[in-house]
Design an enzyme around this catalytic site. Structure first.
Site, PDB file in Angstrom:
ATOM      1  N   CYS A   9     -14.210   3.088 -27.913  1.00 29.48           N
ATOM      2  CA  CYS A   9     -15.571   3.615 -27.941  1.00 29.48           C
ATOM      3  C   CYS A   9     -16.166   3.675 -26.546  1.00 29.48           C
ATOM      4  O   CYS A   9     -17.092   2.926 -26.204  1.00 29.48           O
ATOM      5  CB  CYS A   9     -16.419   2.737 -28.852  1.00 29.48           C
ATOM      6  SG  CYS A   9     -15.652   2.543 -30.457  1.00 29.48           S
ATOM      7  N   GLU A  10     -15.612   4.521 -25.708  1.00 30.38           N
ATOM      8  CA  GLU A  10     -16.086   4.753 -24.340  1.00 30.38           C
ATOM      9  C   GLU A  10     -15.728   6.182 -23.981  1.00 30.38           C
ATOM     10  O   GLU A  10     -14.593   6.608 -24.223  1.00 30.38           O
ATOM     11  CB  GLU A  10     -15.344   3.859 -23.324  1.00 30.38           C
ATOM     12  CG  GLU A  10     -15.494   2.372 -23.501  1.00 30.38           C
ATOM     13  CD  GLU A  10     -16.783   1.830 -22.901  1.00 30.38           C
ATOM     14  OE1 GLU A  10     -17.445   2.555 -22.135  1.00 30.38           O
ATOM     15  OE2 GLU A  10     -17.115   0.685 -23.222  1.00 30.38           O
ATOM     16  N   GLY A  39       0.773  -1.234   0.000  1.00 28.96           N
ATOM     17  CA  GLY A  39       0.000   0.000   0.000  1.00 28.96           C
ATOM     18  C   GLY A  39       0.803   1.282   0.000  1.00 28.96           C
ATOM     19  O   GLY A  39       0.210   2.367  -0.020  1.00 28.96           O
ATOM     20  N   GLU A  55       4.270  -6.347   1.708  1.00 24.74           N
ATOM     21  CA  GLU A  55       3.818  -6.769   0.369  1.00 24.74           C
ATOM     22  C   GLU A  55       3.723  -5.585  -0.584  1.00 24.74           C
ATOM     23  O   GLU A  55       2.638  -5.237  -1.057  1.00 24.74           O
ATOM     24  CB  GLU A  55       2.432  -7.435   0.495  1.00 24.74           C
ATOM     25  CG  GLU A  55       2.375  -8.588   1.478  1.00 24.74           C
ATOM     26  CD  GLU A  55       0.939  -8.956   1.881  1.00 24.74           C
ATOM     27  OE1 GLU A  55      -0.012  -8.297   1.419  1.00 24.74           O
ATOM     28  OE2 GLU A  55       0.781  -9.899   2.658  1.00 24.74           O
ATOM     29  N   PRO A  56       4.845  -4.953  -0.901  1.00 30.15           N
ATOM     30  CA  PRO A  56       4.776  -3.775  -1.774  1.00 30.15           C
ATOM     31  C   PRO A  56       4.581  -4.175  -3.225  1.00 30.15           C
ATOM     32  O   PRO A  56       5.191  -5.128  -3.715  1.00 30.15           O
ATOM     33  CB  PRO A  56       6.150  -3.126  -1.587  1.00 30.15           C
ATOM     34  CG  PRO A  56       7.058  -4.304  -1.341  1.00 30.15           C
ATOM     35  CD  PRO A  56       6.233  -5.318  -0.579  1.00 30.15           C
ATOM     36  N   GLY A  57       3.729  -3.456  -3.920  1.00 25.91           N
ATOM     37  CA  GLY A  57       3.575  -3.648  -5.358  1.00 25.91           C
ATOM     38  C   GLY A  57       3.920  -2.350  -6.054  1.00 25.91           C
ATOM     39  O   GLY A  57       4.996  -2.168  -6.621  1.00 25.91           O
ATOM     40  N   ARG A  58       2.995  -1.391  -5.950  1.00 25.35           N
ATOM     41  CA  ARG A  58       3.151  -0.099  -6.616  1.00 25.35           C
ATOM     42  C   ARG A  58       4.484   0.573  -6.300  1.00 25.35           C
ATOM     43  O   ARG A  58       5.129   1.131  -7.193  1.00 25.35           O
ATOM     44  CB  ARG A  58       2.007   0.811  -6.161  1.00 25.35           C
ATOM     45  CG  ARG A  58       1.882   2.106  -6.926  1.00 25.35           C
ATOM     46  CD  ARG A  58       0.841   3.021  -6.269  1.00 25.35           C
ATOM     47  NE  ARG A  58      -0.379   2.324  -5.942  1.00 25.35           N
ATOM     48  CZ  ARG A  58      -1.424   2.207  -6.774  1.00 25.35           C
ATOM     49  NH1 ARG A  58      -1.407   2.782  -7.946  1.00 25.35           N
ATOM     50  NH2 ARG A  58      -2.495   1.541  -6.407  1.00 25.35           N
ATOM     51  N   TYR A  77       0.072  -1.733 -12.122  1.00 26.69           N
ATOM     52  CA  TYR A  77      -1.344  -1.801 -12.513  1.00 26.69           C
ATOM     53  C   TYR A  77      -1.551  -1.171 -13.894  1.00 26.69           C
ATOM     54  O   TYR A  77      -2.565  -0.534 -14.156  1.00 26.69           O
ATOM     55  CB  TYR A  77      -2.237  -1.151 -11.441  1.00 26.69           C
ATOM     56  CG  TYR A  77      -1.960  -1.726 -10.065  1.00 26.69           C
ATOM     57  CD1 TYR A  77      -2.406  -3.000  -9.738  1.00 26.69           C
ATOM     58  CD2 TYR A  77      -1.204  -1.032  -9.114  1.00 26.69           C
ATOM     59  CE1 TYR A  77      -2.123  -3.556  -8.500  1.00 26.69           C
ATOM     60  CE2 TYR A  77      -0.915  -1.584  -7.870  1.00 26.69           C
ATOM     61  CZ  TYR A  77      -1.378  -2.840  -7.577  1.00 26.69           C
ATOM     62  OH  TYR A  77      -1.095  -3.400  -6.353  1.00 26.69           O
ATOM     63  N   TYR A 116      -9.843   4.400 -11.603  1.00 31.24           N
ATOM     64  CA  TYR A 116      -9.581   4.997 -10.285  1.00 31.24           C
ATOM     65  C   TYR A 116      -9.414   6.503 -10.350  1.00 31.24           C
ATOM     66  O   TYR A 116      -8.874   7.077  -9.403  1.00 31.24           O
ATOM     67  CB  TYR A 116      -8.261   4.496  -9.707  1.00 31.24           C
ATOM     68  CG  TYR A 116      -8.016   3.042  -9.647  1.00 31.24           C
ATOM     69  CD1 TYR A 116      -8.896   2.179  -8.983  1.00 31.24           C
ATOM     70  CD2 TYR A 116      -6.855   2.499 -10.188  1.00 31.24           C
ATOM     71  CE1 TYR A 116      -8.606   0.828  -8.885  1.00 31.24           C
ATOM     72  CE2 TYR A 116      -6.570   1.156 -10.084  1.00 31.24           C
ATOM     73  CZ  TYR A 116      -7.456   0.330  -9.433  1.00 31.24           C
ATOM     74  OH  TYR A 116      -7.172  -0.998  -9.321  1.00 31.24           O
TER      75      TYR A 116
HETATM   76  C1  LIG Z   1      -2.791  -5.342  -3.963  1.00 27.81           C
HETATM   77  C2  LIG Z   1      -2.225  -5.904  -2.713  1.00 27.81           C
HETATM   78  C3  LIG Z   1      -0.934  -5.535  -2.292  1.00 27.81           C
HETATM   79  C4  LIG Z   1      -0.093  -4.513  -3.010  1.00 27.81           C
HETATM   80  O1  LIG Z   1      -0.594  -3.223  -2.903  1.00 27.81           O
HETATM   81  P1  LIG Z   1       0.301  -1.983  -3.391  1.00 27.81           P
HETATM   82  O2  LIG Z   1      -0.539  -0.812  -3.117  1.00 27.81           O
HETATM   83  O3  LIG Z   1       0.571  -2.170  -4.850  1.00 27.81           O
HETATM   84  O4  LIG Z   1       1.554  -1.989  -2.586  1.00 27.81           O
HETATM   85  C5  LIG Z   1      -0.436  -6.147  -1.161  1.00 27.81           C
HETATM   86  N1  LIG Z   1      -1.168  -7.060  -0.458  1.00 27.81           N
HETATM   87  C6  LIG Z   1      -2.398  -7.420  -0.841  1.00 27.81           C
HETATM   88  C7  LIG Z   1      -3.140  -8.425  -0.040  1.00 27.81           C
HETATM   89  C8  LIG Z   1      -2.973  -6.859  -1.963  1.00 27.81           C
HETATM   90  O5  LIG Z   1      -4.206  -7.213  -2.322  1.00 27.81           O
END
Ligand SMILES: *Cc1c(COP(=O)(O)O)cnc(C)c1O
Length: 439
Positions: free
Chosen positions: A369-370, A249, A299-302, A398, A342
């Site tokens: 077409c949106e 997050g 759990e970093p993604g973004r 994403y 979003y």
């Molecule tokens: C989507 C998600 C993440 C990653 O979120 P980011 O905002 O990209 O860091 C981590 N844990 C869980 C359970 C998620 O669903």
């Protein structure tokens, strides 16, 4: 990691050099010419740099970074992270398959999500993942049943919903009791007690939470950790759990200007006056987590990939309407859906540095077409012309993973840049690819 003329605090690999926008040492206009548009371009150095920075910020605590694969699941991106010793947070069998294909170790994978199917559970059990992060009592009971049928024991953690307001967009807020995610805070201890007594094929290995995505303040993270910590300590005493995943997050900066003179405007290297910096995240959380005797998962993604990618798109037409000017580009919401889904913001930057400060108010729109198919509305931008290529910045998370074939548009190619080297890491789909599998 970042070579060449990068300023020490610049963590992203995108900058103008001699008037041309580069990714690391490679000129983006050359990539657009060689690979066509729309084109995703990733900076390997930026990905590694962000991973290393977060790792360093958490050095004071026994931790593991489990990259959220749904943010960017390209095999080459996953492979880069495997070399750094990353773990992975997955949400489907498909993502686990990708991690394994990229050389990742299932024993460092956690499996999140509210709707795991039997086939997914069986696959993940057979591969030996680290933990199923379970989102309901019903799922925990089903996991126990499936593991029993295979004569196995499933490692599990329950996702606690701490009822904290992450103060982010409503579609990416997950830690309030009205969201579908996790089990209510008040019900967790009872559930662990019953699971320990009644579910012999479950091993309660940890506890998990994740309050939302794109958080731009450290306060909700602190609030959630403070609220859940006493519960976690009781679960450790009673059930011997070994890990606490505090979720992902961490927000990134999407908005700013390449001309602002601040090299840190939109990359994960947040300027000092921004509410959330990675140093602050570590400084606030490490003292609250380090003496628990638990392994802390993040759990970093973004944060890892968001600012490490751009989407290149070519301007096709300029359409001057009665009320507005539209710049019509060859990327659409099927390639990058964040603005439509979003209200996500992406800076739009010409590949050739503008010679004047002049701007015009435009909508940059795709061919789909949106009416939701736009990248910006009424934004002051340099007056780029048909034929020119622009970069949609901060599209590494994403972006491609949410791309689709809507309007029967082939999905774009992806390239990875590392220093002077460019690698095509996913071919552009062909028209034949579009119908493969149809009977
Ligand atoms: C989507 C998600 C993440 C990653 O979120 P980011 O905002 O990209 O860091 C981590 N844990 C869980 C359970 C998620 O669903």
């Amino acid at each position: 990691m970042l070579s060449g003329g990068y300023k020490p605090c610049a963590m992203h690999g995108f900058s103008y050099k001699n008037g041309a926008l580069h990714c690391e040492n490679v000129e983006l206009s050359a990539l657009a010419a060689d690979y066509g548009t729309p084109l995703y371009v990733y900076s390997g150095g930026t990905i590694l740099d962000h991973f290393t920075r977060l790792d360093a910020a958490l050095a004071g605590v026994d931790h593991e970074l489990a990259f959220a694969v749904k943010a960017n699941s390209n095999l080459s991106v996953l492979r880069l992270l495997v070399t750094q010793g990353a773990g992975f947070d997955i949400v489907s069998a498909g993502e686990l398959f990708r991690v394994i294909k990229a050389g990742g170790d299932p024993a460092h994978c956690t499996f999140a999500g509210v709707g795991k199917t039997r086939a997914e559970i069986v696959y993940a059990l057979e591969q030996g993942i680290y933990s199923f992060n379970v989102e309901s009592e019903e799922e925990l009971r089903y996991l126990n049943q499936v593991a029993g049928e295979l004569e196995m024991v499933a490692p599990a953690a329950v996702r606690v919903n701490p009822n904290v307001d992450a103060k982010t967009h409503k579609y990416i807020s997950t830690g309030k009791s009205e969201n579908k995610f996790g089990v209510d805070f008040e019900k967790i201890e009872d559930l662990y007690a019953r699971a320990a007594a009644e579910l012999p094929h479950i091993r309660l290995r940890g506890v998990q939470m994740h309050i939302g995505s794109q958080l731009t303040s450290v306060a909700p993270f602190i609030e959630a950790v403070e609220r859940v910590r006493p519960l976690v300590m009781r679960l450790k005493q009673r059930h011997g759990i070994e890990f606490w995943s505090i979720g992902g997050g961490i927000g990134i900066v999407y908005q700013g200007s390449l001309e602002s003179g601040d090299p840190a405007w939109w990359q994960g290297c947040l300027p000092e006056d921004l509410p959330l910096t990675i140093a602050q995240y570590g400084a606030e959380l490490v003292p609250r987590l380090k003496d628990l005797g638990l392994r802390i998962l993040v759990e970093p993604g973004r944060y890892i990939v968001g600012n490490a990618g751009v989407l290149l798109t070519r301007c096709l037409y300029e359409k001057k309407g009665a009320a507005k000017t539209f710049k019509i580009v060859d990327a659409g919401m099927n390639d990058l859906i964040r603005p439509a889904l979003y209200e996500g913001h992406h800076e739009i930057v010409p590949l050739q540095q503008p010679v004047t400060d002049a701007t015009v108010a435009v909508d940059v729109v795709g061919p789909i077409c949106e009416s939701g198919d736009f990248f910006c509305q009424n934004r002051e931008l340099p007056d780029f012309q048909p034929g020119e290529v622009v970069a949609l910045m901060s599209a590494g998370a994403y972006g491609f993973t949410m791309a689709s074939n809507y309007n029967s548009r082939p999905m774009p190619a992806e390239v990875l840049v590392e220093g002077d080297t460019t690698t095509l890491v996913r071919k552009r789909q062909t028209l034949e690819d579009l119908i493969a599998g149809e009977l």
